[in-house]
Design a protein around this motif. Sequence first.
Motif, PDB file in Angstrom:
ATOM      1  N   SER A 171      -3.723  12.363  -6.346  1.00 15.44           N
ATOM      2  CA  SER A 171      -3.602  11.469  -7.501  1.00 15.44           C
ATOM      3  C   SER A 171      -4.311  10.148  -7.250  1.00 15.44           C
ATOM      4  O   SER A 171      -4.610   9.775  -6.113  1.00 15.44           O
ATOM      5  CB  SER A 171      -2.125  11.211  -7.811  1.00 15.44           C
ATOM      6  OG  SER A 171      -1.540  10.447  -6.778  1.00 15.44           O
ATOM      7  N   ARG A 172      -4.566   9.423  -8.332  1.00 16.62           N
ATOM      8  CA  ARG A 172      -5.237   8.133  -8.224  1.00 16.62           C
ATOM      9  C   ARG A 172      -4.385   7.136  -7.442  1.00 16.62           C
ATOM     10  O   ARG A 172      -4.905   6.350  -6.654  1.00 16.62           O
ATOM     11  CB  ARG A 172      -5.546   7.588  -9.619  1.00 16.62           C
ATOM     12  CG  ARG A 172      -6.250   6.244  -9.603  1.00 16.62           C
ATOM     13  CD  ARG A 172      -6.688   5.833 -11.003  1.00 16.62           C
ATOM     14  NE  ARG A 172      -7.639   6.791 -11.560  1.00 16.62           N
ATOM     15  CZ  ARG A 172      -8.161   6.684 -12.779  1.00 16.62           C
ATOM     16  NH1 ARG A 172      -7.805   5.674 -13.570  1.00 16.62           N
ATOM     17  NH2 ARG A 172      -9.020   7.593 -13.219  1.00 16.62           N
ATOM     18  N   ALA A 173      -3.073   7.171  -7.654  1.00 14.11           N
ATOM     19  CA  ALA A 173      -2.191   6.248  -6.926  1.00 14.11           C
ATOM     20  C   ALA A 173      -2.256   6.498  -5.427  1.00 14.11           C
ATOM     21  O   ALA A 173      -2.126   5.560  -4.629  1.00 14.11           O
ATOM     22  CB  ALA A 173      -0.752   6.398  -7.422  1.00 14.11           C
ATOM     23  N   GLN A 174      -2.467   7.764  -5.042  1.00 18.90           N
ATOM     24  CA  GLN A 174      -2.557   8.073  -3.621  1.00 18.90           C
ATOM     25  C   GLN A 174      -3.899   7.655  -3.025  1.00 18.90           C
ATOM     26  O   GLN A 174      -3.961   7.190  -1.883  1.00 18.90           O
ATOM     27  CB  GLN A 174      -2.347   9.576  -3.405  1.00 18.90           C
ATOM     28  CG  GLN A 174      -0.923  10.034  -3.686  1.00 18.90           C
ATOM     29  CD  GLN A 174      -0.795  11.538  -3.590  1.00 18.90           C
ATOM     30  OE1 GLN A 174      -1.579  12.287  -4.184  1.00 18.90           O
ATOM     31  NE2 GLN A 174       0.187  12.002  -2.845  1.00 18.90           N
ATOM     32  N   SER A 175      -4.957   7.809  -3.770  1.00 19.36           N
ATOM     33  CA  SER A 175      -6.287   7.547  -3.203  1.00 19.36           C
ATOM     34  C   SER A 175      -6.724   6.092  -3.298  1.00 19.36           C
ATOM     35  O   SER A 175      -7.544   5.625  -2.509  1.00 19.36           O
ATOM     36  CB  SER A 175      -7.324   8.428  -3.904  1.00 19.36           C
ATOM     37  OG  SER A 175      -7.359   8.146  -5.293  1.00 19.36           O
ATOM     38  N   VAL A 176      -6.148   5.322  -4.246  1.00 14.54           N
ATOM     39  CA  VAL A 176      -6.644   3.974  -4.477  1.00 14.54           C
ATOM     40  C   VAL A 176      -6.357   3.040  -3.312  1.00 14.54           C
ATOM     41  O   VAL A 176      -7.087   2.065  -3.084  1.00 14.54           O
ATOM     42  CB  VAL A 176      -6.056   3.416  -5.790  1.00 14.54           C
ATOM     43  CG1 VAL A 176      -4.570   3.100  -5.630  1.00 14.54           C
ATOM     44  CG2 VAL A 176      -6.813   2.179  -6.230  1.00 14.54           C
ATOM     45  N   VAL A 177      -5.293   3.307  -2.557  1.00 14.36           N
ATOM     46  CA  VAL A 177      -4.933   2.395  -1.470  1.00 14.36           C
ATOM     47  C   VAL A 177      -5.674   2.704  -0.183  1.00 14.36           C
ATOM     48  O   VAL A 177      -5.648   1.905   0.763  1.00 14.36           O
ATOM     49  CB  VAL A 177      -3.418   2.442  -1.197  1.00 14.36           C
ATOM     50  CG1 VAL A 177      -2.639   2.023  -2.416  1.00 14.36           C
ATOM     51  CG2 VAL A 177      -2.979   3.824  -0.730  1.00 14.36           C
ATOM     52  N   PRO A 221      -9.131   3.181   0.635  1.00 13.76           N
ATOM     53  CA  PRO A 221     -10.302   2.375   1.034  1.00 13.76           C
ATOM     54  C   PRO A 221      -9.961   0.964   1.514  1.00 13.76           C
ATOM     55  O   PRO A 221     -10.537   0.510   2.525  1.00 13.76           O
ATOM     56  CB  PRO A 221     -11.163   2.349  -0.238  1.00 13.76           C
ATOM     57  CG  PRO A 221     -10.782   3.598  -0.965  1.00 13.76           C
ATOM     58  CD  PRO A 221      -9.332   3.764  -0.718  1.00 13.76           C
ATOM     59  N   ALA A 234       0.827  -1.213   0.000  1.00 13.49           N
ATOM     60  CA  ALA A 234       0.000   0.000   0.000  1.00 13.49           C
ATOM     61  C   ALA A 234       0.858   1.258   0.000  1.00 13.49           C
ATOM     62  O   ALA A 234       0.589   2.222  -0.732  1.00 13.49           O
ATOM     63  CB  ALA A 234      -0.926  -0.018   1.215  1.00 13.49           C
ATOM     64  N   THR A 282     -11.954   8.250   4.453  1.00 10.17           N
ATOM     65  CA  THR A 282     -11.040   7.209   4.927  1.00 10.17           C
ATOM     66  C   THR A 282     -10.257   7.676   6.149  1.00 10.17           C
ATOM     67  O   THR A 282      -9.984   6.885   7.066  1.00 10.17           O
ATOM     68  CB  THR A 282     -10.080   6.786   3.812  1.00 10.17           C
ATOM     69  OG1 THR A 282      -9.444   7.954   3.258  1.00 10.17           O
ATOM     70  CG2 THR A 282     -10.833   6.050   2.716  1.00 10.17           C
ATOM     71  N   VAL A 308     -12.980  11.555  -0.497  1.00 10.05           N
ATOM     72  CA  VAL A 308     -12.441  10.194  -0.367  1.00 10.05           C
ATOM     73  C   VAL A 308     -11.380  10.150   0.719  1.00 10.05           C
ATOM     74  O   VAL A 308     -11.401   9.275   1.603  1.00 10.05           O
ATOM     75  CB  VAL A 308     -11.871   9.707  -1.707  1.00 10.05           C
ATOM     76  CG1 VAL A 308     -11.168   8.358  -1.530  1.00 10.05           C
ATOM     77  CG2 VAL A 308     -12.967   9.597  -2.758  1.00 10.05           C
ATOM     78  N   VAL A 326       2.563   1.852  -3.447  1.00 11.46           N
ATOM     79  CA  VAL A 326       1.609   2.368  -4.436  1.00 11.46           C
ATOM     80  C   VAL A 326       1.389   3.857  -4.196  1.00 11.46           C
ATOM     81  O   VAL A 326       1.376   4.674  -5.133  1.00 11.46           O
ATOM     82  CB  VAL A 326       0.290   1.591  -4.366  1.00 11.46           C
ATOM     83  CG1 VAL A 326      -0.773   2.256  -5.247  1.00 11.46           C
ATOM     84  CG2 VAL A 326       0.489   0.144  -4.816  1.00 11.46           C
TER      85      VAL A 326
END
Length: 615
Positions: A433-439, A441, A83, A356, A352, A86
């Motif tokens: 960024s998407r890489a920061q937010s995807v991990v 949740p 995590a 979280t 988001v 990423v």
Amino acid sequence: MLWSLFGLPLVVGVALLLAGHRADHHAAVVSITTSVVTLGMSIAAAIIRPAMSVPYLRGITFGLRVDGLSAVLVVTVAVVTLAVLVFAAGEFGAGEAQARYHGLMLVFASAMLLTVTATTLVTLLMAWEVMSAMSYALIGFHWRQRRRAASGTVAFLVTRAADLGLYVAAGAALAGGASGLTLDALAGLPDGWRDVVAGGVILAAAGKSAQLPFSFWLARAMDGPSSTSALLHSATMVAAGSYLLLRLEPLLAATPWAPPLVAWLGAITALALGAVAVVQTDLKQLLAASTCSQVGFMVLAAGAGGVAAGSAQLVAHALTKSLLFLTAGAWLMALGTKHLPDLTGVARRYPVVGTTFTVGAVTLAGLPPLSLWATKDQVLTATVPSAPALYLVGLAAAALSAAYAMRAVTLVWSPPTAEPRFDTEHPGTRRVSRAQSVVLPPLASGAALLGVLAVPGVWSAFARLVSHGREATPEWWEAAVSAAVALAAAAAAVAVVRLRGDVPEQGGLLRWLGLEAFARERIARPAVTTGQVLARFDDQVVAGAVRGTATLGLRLARMTTLRWEPVVGGAVRGVAGGVRRLGHLARRPQTGQLHQYYAEIAVLLTALVVLLIVL
């Protein structure tokens, strides 16, 4: 499998470090792929439970094993590492030495995997050393900024000073006859040697886990990148000390004075650093103080004999704290600040991240039915048979946890009361960024769902897996009391923030109890002064005496050369000349003529007769 488990991230990490800037564009993909494979191997190892032991020196082995406790930890380390890496892919931009950063992170994770699977002190020391070196490099990653480099040095020196305890423990274990220096043999050492080993282990664990009085290095560690903080404060560096105490709980139990010392060390740290966290105005500093406090619960569990309780606290805290540091890092990247008063309302701006963060903070607060509520109850229950006073101190520390966590939640969801000041640390990107937010949740889900440990059947199965023994389960009233205390403290924190805007700054608590200043003025400065005095003594007395002796010898040599050499040399030459002349005179009578020899004999006999007559 065990060689591959820690060897793969180690080899890839070293390769990235050696490649340098040439591998920057591919470093994130390579490191994430390596982490995925490592996670798969960790799950397989947790199922298969491999073990290995190879000779290192005569009577000493290099050993690794995955048992129940390490099975839980290797999976946790692998999950959090994946995590964090990423997230780091979105944290660093082009030209920011990504190969160096990802290489250091992989080697760091490899050292932690080696730590949790080590079965001998030799293996543990190797991993311990690598972990310290990598933490220094990661905290001071932006080494061109003087404060960050200095912070890495402070963290390194403090933890290394405490790490000397592990070397003392290894030496005492060797002298005491611990077979192969295995960790399982330490509890059976003779009295005296066992006490030294226990003392060294406790010192090393306290330093690594930032327990009092070593806590201040964790505040300086916040100068590292946010992803470094997330990994270092959750499942690796800081967790290593508490893991060591949980692993060596039989050693502590066999040493009468060790369990109460460890338990009270953890309880006091949990309470004191919880108070420090309450007043912090920097979000990362709040989370750092919170880490010291939460790890204090793990140390408390080790002292109270609650191996399963401490392990559950470690896992739940790893997921929760990695989540919180990553969310704080996302806001720092987007807005250029981590100052809490300037972060009011950011949860609404980035829903988001805000949602979280709220899940992680509510979990950290110990509110039911989330994970840290369940695990803290298990820790507190473990203290009741040995010292009820520990239960009360732990309950007070749990209340502070709820207070500082809900204070942060209230601030980030409150509408700004004034124009916030962004970009105070660096220019923000204004986006996550998407890489920061995807991990975020998945980590939030894990932190929340581990509350299932409160179910008696699930807890019993976990306890059997980790500790091979039955640990007490909280009574219904204990769970109710802890929940009521957490809810009351959380409500009070929310009310104070809404009524007063925020808690007033408290100087001593804001500065982490003045621990760094104390260490600098009472330990570091006297040590430096003593070193300077000894250096002057060495230069002026020891070295001066050597130089004086040499000078005296040279002067005596010169005096001998100038005054005595002609006399001594003349005497030697005179003796040699006299001997040479006597030799010439001795050759004259040796003519080879008999009549001359008879004449010489007659003269000699005549002289003898005269001598006899005279005498």
